[in-house]
Design an enzyme around this catalytic site. Structure first.
Site, PDB file in Angstrom:
ATOM      1  N   ASP A  11      13.240 -58.489 -28.602  1.00 44.60           N
ATOM      2  CA  ASP A  11      14.211 -58.239 -28.116  1.00 44.60           C
ATOM      3  C   ASP A  11      14.662 -58.217 -26.285  1.00 44.60           C
ATOM      4  O   ASP A  11      14.207 -58.961 -25.720  1.00 44.60           O
ATOM      5  CB  ASP A  11      13.796 -55.835 -27.820  1.00 44.60           C
ATOM      6  CG  ASP A  11      15.400 -55.550 -27.517  1.00 44.60           C
ATOM      7  OD1 ASP A  11      16.088 -55.719 -27.690  1.00 44.60           O
ATOM      8  OD2 ASP A  11      15.124 -54.430 -27.312  1.00 44.60           O
ATOM      9  N   THR A  20      18.033 -54.244 -41.341  1.00 44.27           N
ATOM     10  CA  THR A  20      19.400 -53.299 -41.800  1.00 44.27           C
ATOM     11  C   THR A  20      19.636 -52.576 -40.518  1.00 44.27           C
ATOM     12  O   THR A  20      20.927 -53.141 -41.732  1.00 44.27           O
ATOM     13  CB  THR A  20      17.609 -52.297 -42.595  1.00 44.27           C
ATOM     14  OG1 THR A  20      17.177 -51.423 -41.751  1.00 44.27           O
ATOM     15  CG2 THR A  20      18.059 -52.664 -43.626  1.00 44.27           C
ATOM     16  N   ASN A  75      20.946 -53.658 -38.168  1.00 44.03           N
ATOM     17  CA  ASN A  75      22.104 -54.753 -37.286  1.00 44.03           C
ATOM     18  C   ASN A  75      22.966 -55.150 -37.946  1.00 44.03           C
ATOM     19  O   ASN A  75      24.548 -55.552 -37.517  1.00 44.03           O
ATOM     20  CB  ASN A  75      21.098 -56.059 -37.357  1.00 44.03           C
ATOM     21  CG  ASN A  75      19.776 -56.288 -36.520  1.00 44.03           C
ATOM     22  OD1 ASN A  75      19.234 -57.157 -36.363  1.00 44.03           O
ATOM     23  ND2 ASN A  75      20.051 -55.326 -35.523  1.00 44.03           N
ATOM     24  N   TRP A  76      23.184 -55.025 -39.414  1.00 45.00           N
ATOM     25  CA  TRP A  76      24.683 -55.002 -39.907  1.00 45.00           C
ATOM     26  C   TRP A  76      26.042 -54.384 -39.156  1.00 45.00           C
ATOM     27  O   TRP A  76      26.883 -54.625 -39.362  1.00 45.00           O
ATOM     28  CB  TRP A  76      24.612 -54.260 -41.618  1.00 45.00           C
ATOM     29  CG  TRP A  76      23.866 -55.301 -42.558  1.00 45.00           C
ATOM     30  CD1 TRP A  76      22.575 -54.232 -42.718  1.00 45.00           C
ATOM     31  CD2 TRP A  76      23.899 -56.887 -43.127  1.00 45.00           C
ATOM     32  NE1 TRP A  76      22.295 -56.055 -43.425  1.00 45.00           N
ATOM     33  CE2 TRP A  76      23.393 -57.429 -43.250  1.00 45.00           C
ATOM     34  CE3 TRP A  76      24.936 -57.738 -42.409  1.00 45.00           C
ATOM     35  CZ2 TRP A  76      22.408 -58.108 -43.751  1.00 45.00           C
ATOM     36  CZ3 TRP A  76      24.648 -58.996 -42.972  1.00 45.00           C
ATOM     37  CH2 TRP A  76      23.484 -59.632 -43.756  1.00 45.00           C
ATOM     38  N   LEU A 129      10.084 -48.290 -31.841  1.00 49.58           N
ATOM     39  CA  LEU A 129       9.223 -49.058 -33.267  1.00 49.58           C
ATOM     40  C   LEU A 129      10.838 -49.349 -33.828  1.00 49.58           C
ATOM     41  O   LEU A 129      10.332 -50.441 -34.891  1.00 49.58           O
ATOM     42  CB  LEU A 129       8.137 -48.240 -33.871  1.00 49.58           C
ATOM     43  CG  LEU A 129       7.505 -48.799 -34.939  1.00 49.58           C
ATOM     44  CD1 LEU A 129       6.880 -50.178 -34.126  1.00 49.58           C
ATOM     45  CD2 LEU A 129       6.975 -48.251 -35.541  1.00 49.58           C
TER      46      LEU A 129
HETATM   47  C1  FPP Z   1      17.463 -57.783 -30.532  1.00 47.44           C
HETATM   48  O1  FPP Z   1      18.338 -58.477 -29.440  1.00 47.44           O
HETATM   49  C2  FPP Z   1      17.673 -59.690 -31.117  1.00 47.44           C
HETATM   50  C3  FPP Z   1      18.163 -59.734 -32.907  1.00 47.44           C
HETATM   51  C4  FPP Z   1      19.275 -58.637 -33.196  1.00 47.44           C
HETATM   52  C5  FPP Z   1      18.494 -61.028 -33.318  1.00 47.44           C
HETATM   53  C6  FPP Z   1      17.156 -61.440 -32.911  1.00 47.44           C
HETATM   54  C7  FPP Z   1      17.081 -63.472 -33.347  1.00 47.44           C
HETATM   55  C8  FPP Z   1      16.556 -64.574 -33.096  1.00 47.44           C
HETATM   56  C9  FPP Z   1      15.259 -64.099 -31.625  1.00 47.44           C
HETATM   57  C10 FPP Z   1      17.001 -65.081 -33.185  1.00 47.44           C
HETATM   58  C11 FPP Z   1      17.481 -65.410 -35.046  1.00 47.44           C
HETATM   59  C12 FPP Z   1      15.758 -65.768 -35.529  1.00 47.44           C
HETATM   60  C13 FPP Z   1      15.112 -66.945 -35.892  1.00 47.44           C
HETATM   61  C14 FPP Z   1      14.059 -66.756 -37.077  1.00 47.44           C
HETATM   62  C15 FPP Z   1      16.367 -68.521 -36.616  1.00 47.44           C
HETATM   63  P1  FPP Z   1      19.495 -57.972 -28.378  1.00 47.44           P
HETATM   64  O2  FPP Z   1      20.199 -58.515 -29.477  1.00 47.44           O
HETATM   65  O3  FPP Z   1      19.257 -56.111 -29.535  1.00 47.44           O
HETATM   66  O4  FPP Z   1      19.201 -58.008 -27.398  1.00 47.44           O
HETATM   67  P2  FPP Z   1      19.750 -56.642 -26.204  1.00 47.44           P
HETATM   68  O5  FPP Z   1      19.005 -54.695 -26.614  1.00 47.44           O
HETATM   69  O6  FPP Z   1      19.824 -56.974 -25.204  1.00 47.44           O
HETATM   70  O7  FPP Z   1      20.871 -56.534 -26.842  1.00 47.44           O
END
Ligand code: FPP
Length: 241
Positions: free
Chosen positions: A25, A71, A73-74, A196
């Protein structure tokens, strides 16, 4: 005193968690802090993921599960979803050759039927080509949600025609995406959030939690070692005394 200024010996492997879950995160905030688009944070986060996964295997971790796409994140803007899917695609293509040099067994957890067909094929190839590896199991959670996983397991049991008496903790466990793997020992969430977020909710029943105030793209092996040290200090009782 800074946490990493003292030379520390590493936690011996027998005191390490066997099964570690990481919520990667803070990519968006990392990018925002630099005046960059959120996607730049995911690019940086994907690099850190590669480094940390290899390090965990070398360190003797048995199972590492990373949360790459939930699920929920869409709900993000389509451009951001596409960017994460492209990073996954790149990683899968690159890792098909890179995996040859590693002893990591790669698996994917979550509902992959909603993903692009080429990504589903690459996932199957990655799983097949690493199935006989004897090192760490790397579970990559994509379109994953803990509640959806439990519903999926129960549906499979019902489809198998099991009776109510046959629905036990063991039979549900046997139908999870992580069937046969040990329970999660340590959940690690950087970025200063204390949640979580529907991650491995069944498998985490007795997990220890370490929350760290660092954004995922800034996460290093030293942060991981700090979490292992914290874990090794915990007194796990599993409901006993
Ligand atoms: C959460 O940070 C991160 C994600 C929802 C995406 C995680 C993806 C990767 C690390 C890259 C792709 C993975 C692979 C396996 C190649 P956030 O975007 O929610 O951050 P924020 O809370 O600061 O907005």
């Amino acid at each position: 005193m800074g946490l990493f200024t003292k030379k520390r010996s590493l936690v011996p492997v027998e005191y390490l968690p066997q099964n570690v879950g990481i919520i990667m995160d803070g990519n968006g905030r990392w990018a925002k802090n630099r005046g960059l688009p959120r996607t730049a944070g995911h690019v940086a986060g994907a690099k850190v993921f590669r480094k940390i996964a290899k390090y965990c295997d070398r360190r003797g971790i048995k199972v590492l599960t990373v949360y790459a796409f939930s699920t929920e994140n869409w709900k993000r803007p389509q451009a951001e979803i596409d960017a994460i899917m492209n990073l996954l695609r790149d990683y899968l293509k690159e890792s098909l050759s890179d995996f040859k040099h590693e002893n990591i067994c790669t698996r994917f957890i979550g509902d992959r039927t909603m993903l692009a067909p080429d990504i589903q094929e690459l996932m199957a190839e990655a799983e097949e080509s690493t199935a006989d590896k004897t090192g760490m199991i790397l579970n990559i959670a994509i379109n994953y949600g803990g509640r959806a996983e439990i519903v999926h397991a129960l549906r499979e049991l019902v489809a198998d025609g099991v009776s109510p008496e046959e629905i036990t903790e063991q039979s549900v466990e046997a139908h999870l995406y992580t069937a046969g793997q040990p329970e999660v020992d340590l959940i690690l969430r950087p970025s200063g959030e204390y949640r979580l977020s529907n991650y491995l909710i069944w498998q985490c029943a007795y997990a220890e939690y370490v929350f760290m105030d660092v954004l995922w793209p800034d996460f290093t092996e030293k942060h991981l070692e700090k979490a292992f040290t914290e874990y090794a200090r915990r007194n796990r009782r599993f409901g006993g005394v």
